[in-house]
Write an enzyme that holds these catalytic residues in place. Sequence first.
Site, PDB file in Angstrom:
ATOM      1  N   LYS A   1      46.061  98.816  29.385  1.00  0.00           N
ATOM      2  CA  LYS A   1      47.090  99.453  28.566  1.00  0.00           C
ATOM      3  C   LYS A   1      48.122  98.461  28.061  1.00  0.00           C
ATOM      4  O   LYS A   1      48.847  98.745  27.105  1.00  0.00           O
ATOM      5  CB  LYS A   1      47.779 100.579  29.344  1.00  0.00           C
ATOM      6  CG  LYS A   1      46.816 101.594  29.924  1.00  0.00           C
ATOM      7  CD  LYS A   1      45.822 102.126  28.903  1.00  0.00           C
ATOM      8  CE  LYS A   1      44.722 102.950  29.530  1.00  0.00           C
ATOM      9  NZ  LYS A   1      43.780 102.201  30.362  1.00  0.00           N
TER      10      LYS A   1
ATOM     11  N   SER B   1      36.817 105.651  31.074  1.00  0.00           N
ATOM     12  CA  SER B   1      36.903 104.200  31.150  1.00  0.00           C
ATOM     13  C   SER B   1      35.901 103.587  30.186  1.00  0.00           C
ATOM     14  O   SER B   1      34.870 104.186  29.861  1.00  0.00           O
ATOM     15  CB  SER B   1      36.583 103.744  32.575  1.00  0.00           C
ATOM     16  OG  SER B   1      36.314 102.366  32.610  1.00  0.00           O
TER      17      SER B   1
END
Length: 558
Positions: free
Chosen positions: A121, A466
């Site tokens: 992130k 993911s």
Amino acid sequence: MRSDQIKKGPDRAPARAMLRATGMTGEQIEQPMIAVVNTWSDVTPCNMHLRDLAEHVKAGIRAAGGTPVEFGSIVVTDGISMGSEGMKCSLMSREIVADSIEMVTRGHCLDGVVALVGCDKTIPAGAMALARLDIPGMVIYGGSIMPGELKGIPITIQDVFEAVGAHAAGKIDEAELTEVEKNACPGAGACGGQFTANTMALALTTLGLSPMGVNDIPAVHPDKAGAVFACGERVVEQVREGQSARDMISIQSLRNAATVTTATAGSTNSVLHLLAIAREAGVDFDIDEFDEISRRTPIIGDLKPAGKYMAPDMFDAGGTPLVIDKLIKAGLVSDTPTVTGRSLFEECAEVNERPGQAVILDFDQALASRGGFGILYGNLAPEGCVAKLAGHGEFSFTGPARVFENEEDSFAAVQNREINSGDVIVIRNEGPKGGPGMREMLAVTAALAGQGLDDSVALMTDGRFSGASFGFVVGHVAPEAARGGPIGLLRDGDLITIDVDRRRLETNADLEARRAEWRPKEAAYASGALAKYAYLVSSASQGAVTSFPDLNQDPKAG
């Protein structure tokens, strides 16, 4: 210079006094002042080497006549927090990193910014902050981890997650699981497949916000230090030239970034992150772009999780310039500016392709005729959702729903061997607002793969996946359950159809007849950062942003 606001004139003497206390000379105060925002942490291999890299960046800034000013930001590590309450903080951390870069840069009136990033992130966060600030700067990725090795076979963190499923299925014992665990991650660097970190590192280079080739260099490679030193030099040049972040971010560069991610069967998180970057830059770029781009772009990257190779293999094969060169020749990308001052096509004019490499393929050898994403709508996803297509050859699936109210319950069902071939697993209340935080379902998808069920079941969720997930999976279902989305009305046994060619996610159940009975779940957090995030965050179809640029909406309306 922007920094003149804090350092020029008699009335700024107090500020200069404070700067002198840090060791700056009068000459250094007069120079361009560059923020080096570092997401270093020793909790994760992804970011643990960034402290050392920062010193080389700062040395480059000084060599070019600038003055570096280093600040720290945060990281939440997906590989560690996955499957736990901590994973609710992962996507939220993107907003905090972007906010912190903005705050320290605006707060000190600095002239440019370098964002040093590692785990997932932090990479889009750096780009979002640059887009917001629109000042000179760049994002530098710390690089991929090298592959681990077990019995002569390269392995990654993906293999550890899958080994958990294999252990639950009785295929391996605890000692074998421990051996996989011990050998998967040999040192510094972010997860090595074409998972979210490497997907977004590729995307930011293509977008023009990272210098060509720098993100490709693995974390422990001897060339990394020299490359980031040159980045420090270049940022000072950017300040003097007046080049700023939004010079790079356009509808064309965003389409280029989406093209490279789908051509390498990258992480579906790139959809979320590119939407967020576009919104921060004020560019009209929506979710349907990804479907159109994916349909015309074959998969040419034979990369994990669905393929054979890892990011260091792609670097050895020719790296990002090789991928883009093949897309240029196919007419699938357009020429756009980059932070180096040279255009994307100029940066890829001299490709160094390793003879005999099999990582990035020619189009006549493509692994699939279309890219790795599909954007679907229907009575289960009025605002859209994202199908991940890499890793299986099917484009339609119909089966009965197995409904779970959260990730933990679904994972327990998989581990207890309660999922049957043909089921459509539904995981809800995991969206941006409902989680809150839109957790990734890697523990579930990896456990299914470890049990050999990844080709015979489907999974849909208002959460996300993911980059290491594969199988027939559909995420980002919007509106999410917490906003009254149809996914919240499903029941066990409802027949669900996923049809990528028709772009439909549908059920035959009469959902509206159940609407009157629906009640939102009580908010998981009544105060603190997660409660604030749940109040502010937008739909996944809008990038799950919290700053609401150009959306003209009440945060509570979503």
